[in-house]
Structure formats: structure tokens, C-alpha cells
Motif scaffolding. Sequence first.
Motif, PDB file in Angstrom:
ATOM      1  N   LYS A 166      -7.700 -85.798   4.954  1.00 37.50           N
ATOM      2  CA  LYS A 166      -9.121 -86.186   4.857  1.00 37.50           C
ATOM      3  C   LYS A 166     -10.004 -84.949   4.703  1.00 37.50           C
ATOM      4  O   LYS A 166     -11.106 -85.036   4.173  1.00 37.50           O
ATOM      5  N   MET A 181     -10.111 -96.161  -1.383  1.00 39.56           N
ATOM      6  CA  MET A 181     -11.013 -96.195  -2.539  1.00 39.56           C
ATOM      7  C   MET A 181     -10.799 -97.364  -3.500  1.00 39.56           C
ATOM      8  O   MET A 181     -11.556 -97.525  -4.452  1.00 39.56           O
ATOM      9  N   CYS A 202      -6.131 -88.047 -12.684  1.00 37.44           N
ATOM     10  CA  CYS A 202      -5.598 -88.335 -11.364  1.00 37.44           C
ATOM     11  C   CYS A 202      -4.130 -87.963 -11.254  1.00 37.44           C
ATOM     12  O   CYS A 202      -3.310 -88.367 -12.083  1.00 37.44           O
ATOM     13  N   PHE A 222     -10.071 -84.186   1.035  1.00 39.85           N
ATOM     14  CA  PHE A 222     -10.884 -85.260   0.461  1.00 39.85           C
ATOM     15  C   PHE A 222     -12.370 -84.941   0.609  1.00 39.85           C
ATOM     16  O   PHE A 222     -13.155 -85.079  -0.337  1.00 39.85           O
ATOM     17  N   SER A 248      -1.227 -91.113  -3.281  1.00 38.00           N
ATOM     18  CA  SER A 248      -1.683 -91.030  -1.891  1.00 38.00           C
ATOM     19  C   SER A 248      -2.022 -92.428  -1.375  1.00 38.00           C
ATOM     20  O   SER A 248      -2.891 -93.108  -1.917  1.00 38.00           O
ATOM     21  N   SER A 296     -15.583 -84.162  -1.938  1.00 40.36           N
ATOM     22  CA  SER A 296     -16.706 -85.114  -1.929  1.00 40.36           C
ATOM     23  C   SER A 296     -18.072 -84.455  -2.042  1.00 40.36           C
ATOM     24  O   SER A 296     -19.029 -85.078  -2.497  1.00 40.36           O
ATOM     25  N   VAL A 337      -5.760 -92.428  -0.112  1.00 34.94           N
ATOM     26  CA  VAL A 337      -6.793 -92.528  -1.153  1.00 34.94           C
ATOM     27  C   VAL A 337      -6.776 -93.905  -1.815  1.00 34.94           C
ATOM     28  O   VAL A 337      -7.817 -94.525  -2.011  1.00 34.94           O
ATOM     29  N   GLY A 344      -4.165 -88.103  -6.195  1.00 36.43           N
ATOM     30  CA  GLY A 344      -5.384 -88.872  -5.950  1.00 36.43           C
ATOM     31  C   GLY A 344      -6.421 -88.237  -5.054  1.00 36.43           C
ATOM     32  O   GLY A 344      -7.560 -88.679  -5.001  1.00 36.43           O
ATOM     33  N   GLY A 345      -6.065 -87.164  -4.340  1.00 40.28           N
ATOM     34  CA  GLY A 345      -7.005 -86.547  -3.402  1.00 40.28           C
ATOM     35  C   GLY A 345      -8.257 -85.997  -4.058  1.00 40.28           C
ATOM     36  O   GLY A 345      -9.369 -86.257  -3.609  1.00 40.28           O
ATOM     37  N   GLY A 355     -10.194 -88.852  -5.916  1.00 42.56           N
ATOM     38  CA  GLY A 355     -10.651 -89.789  -4.888  1.00 42.56           C
ATOM     39  C   GLY A 355     -11.817 -89.235  -4.101  1.00 42.56           C
ATOM     40  O   GLY A 355     -12.812 -89.926  -3.866  1.00 42.56           O
ATOM     41  N   GLY A 356     -11.711 -87.962  -3.695  1.00 42.27           N
ATOM     42  CA  GLY A 356     -12.791 -87.328  -2.948  1.00 42.27           C
ATOM     43  C   GLY A 356     -14.053 -87.190  -3.766  1.00 42.27           C
ATOM     44  O   GLY A 356     -15.162 -87.461  -3.292  1.00 42.27           O
TER      45      GLY A 356
END
Length: 443
Positions: A242, A353, A278, A245, A346, A249, A349, A281-282, A285-286
Amino acid sequence: MNQIEIECLIKDNPLVDKLIKLEPCYWFNPNITTLEIGLNYVGLDQQDIAEASNRLKRFAPYLAIAFPETLATKGIIESDVVEIDHMKTALEARYNQNIAGKLLLKKDSHLPISGSIKARGGIYEVLTHAEKLAIEQGLLSYEDNYSKLFSDEFKQFFNQYSIAVGSTGNLGLSIGIMSAKLGFNVSVHMSADAREWKKQKLRSNGVNVIEYEDDYSVAVEQGRKAAESDPSCFFIDDENSKTLFLGYSVAGERLKQQFDHMGIVVNRENPLFVYLPCGVGGGPGGVAFGLKMAFGDHVHCIFAEPTHSPCMFLGVYTGLHDKISVQDIGIDNLTAADGLAVGRASGFVGRAMERLLDGYYTLSDQEMYDLLSLLNQTENIQLEPSALAGMKGAIIVNHDLQYQQRLQLTPQQLQHATHLVWATGGGMVPAEEMQKYLNADAS
């Protein structure tokens, strides 16, 4: 999976047949919901992003000294947004499809320090760990000027600790370079598809590179095992972190500031579509989480993957997430898009998401090479193959009337849309390597 299990999977999820046959395809998620509802499944919020943003600001004075290339931005690691009109015209001609609205490129490919999107999450997690250690030992406080970290005293302190990560290349570069600069002993476990120049770059920065003949999942697993046997070693988990991630973000609020400066409005009448390559996915996704928090329901995020490694598409589409890999259905996970060569997505993720991502699509390696060459010809911008995965997104969105109707988009709203291709890597590719990419163009 045996043949009967695969046939049952295809019966319930028809697009799996196209994935198995390596046919480029796309899927717009019928389970998309509002940010208000979808946010409940993420487990993170605006306060978490603000904390990450503030941490990066605290470290800015250190980064400005440690990496002179960040001096102009006062230690803030950020990339430009550029309009790519010539590429837009070339795409329309190539696919015989009009693109309504403007086409932009987010040049995370040219982020300082490590030349890819991983300079966001990877560097952020290393800094988070370094801050935690220094504060626990009473060597640092949040009120300090963090430029003090650029000293022999802190290098010797961090040298007592180790960091490990498994990577296809770019995450390893960002974590390796940042960790070594601070003084950590760092080991990067590299999968078979990692580029040789990335390994050499790491070694030249004093990083221990451990090579495997297997794919990403094995490199991550081996890195995790090595860290477990050493109490002073911190393992950075690209599959579940996280912290990574949240590092990604922060891009959402930064992009909003850039758009404000450029006079680009995002609202119901002026929608934003963002196309993100992708891998596990981190990163995407973030970034998508940050974009949703910055622009709400007016931003539509779409993930792009190679036909040989469609792990997130497969995981979300079937609802199996990390319980299924592309190898389970007979796909080899061998792609020129090394940063995207991931067989199992992931689970964190995918589940966090899935209600906030509009769609997924795949494209072939050759198409990425062709688009790489086209971008070079039209805009004189050089990227690595994986960074071109998002370039076809605007074509798909403009082609699919059913998706437009689901969003209740009028032709006028589409005309006012902004399409943003997130370029994830390529800024540090050696000239001779880039020439090989350009020569792989078949057109």
C-alpha cells in the motif's frame, strides 16, 4: 488448469478465448461505480494521499542535493504533460478512426532519477522506510530540514540495513538507485525478461543484482525469501504494498495542478480518459486511485496490457484476481514489454480498484513497436515498448459506441474530451538499445 476447467472458464467468460488465442481485445467493465461507492473497497482515502504528498515534500531538500537533476524542481520528482497533435493525426490515419478531443502524453518516461513511473512508488517506499528508521533512532524529526540526510553519518546509519525487491526492471532501477544513494545494502532480484542495460545500470550504482531464468513471480518470491532470513532486511512487495500504491497516487493531485496551469478543465462536459500500461498493477492502480480522488467520476481510467501478459484483464474479468495466472490458461507471459511481463496480477490492486476502472485492453508486441516508431517519427519522443501500450486507448474509446452510451456521452462532450496516454518508461534507455526498438518496427 486442465482443458475441461479452461473450457468451463471460457463458457462463463467468453473473452478468455480471445486472450488464450493472443487476439487483441478489450472489455469495458459493467461493474464500474461512483467514487463514493467504490472508495469503500480501497481502504485508503484523501488523508493517506496527503500524508504521502507531505512526505515527498519533506524529502525534497535531500533529493535536490543527492540528485542534481531534481534541483530545477527543488527536489520534487515530476514529469511534463505535452500535447501530441502530430501523433493524434498519425493514429487516426493508422486506424481509420477519428479521435474526438485532445491527445496528451504524460511523460513519466522521463521522470528524473530512474526514468520511469517507478520513480514515484519505488522511490517513495524507500524514503518512507528510511524516514521510519531514522526517526525511531532519534536521528531525525519531521520538523528537520531533510537535507541533513545527505551526510556520511546517515550513510553509515543506513548501511546497517538492507532492502530487497523483485522486479522486471524499472521498479528495481528506482529502488536500487534510491536505496544505494541513501547508503542501504540493496539487492534487486531480476526476472528473465529484465533488460541487460538495466542490470548494468544498477551494478554501476553499487546494487547487488541477482538474476533468474524465470519470470517476475519467481523473482519476487525469491526476494521475499531472502529478506525473511535477514531481520535487518526490508522487502518491498510490488504485489501487495500500500506504500508503493500511495507513492503513485500523489500523481493525481500533481496532474490536476498541471491541468489548472494549462487551462484544461475536467468535468461532466469535459471528460478525461487516461490510458495506463499495466504489469502487476501497483503503478497504474495507484495513479488511477489518485486520479479518481483528484477528478472524481469525470476521469475514466483504462488499463493496457500485452497480449502475452494480460494478467489484470484476466483477473478482474473472471473475478479470480490473483487466484489465476496467464500461465494457467496456456499463455507464455513472454513479451518485449518487459515492464509488463507479469503473469499474475496484484490481488490487492485488482480487488481495491475493480469498481473504479472503466476497462482493459490488450495489444501485440509488434503493435507497441509500430507505435513506438510512429511516436518517434511524429513527435521525436522515444519511449520503451511497454510505454506505448496506452497509445491505442483513445482509438478504442472513440470506436466503441456502446461504451459511450453507457457513460451517456454526447458527441459534444466527446469533442471536449481530454485523452491522456501515461508514458511509463524510456527516458534512460541507451541510444543503441533504443535503435533496436525502432528497428523492430514492421511498417
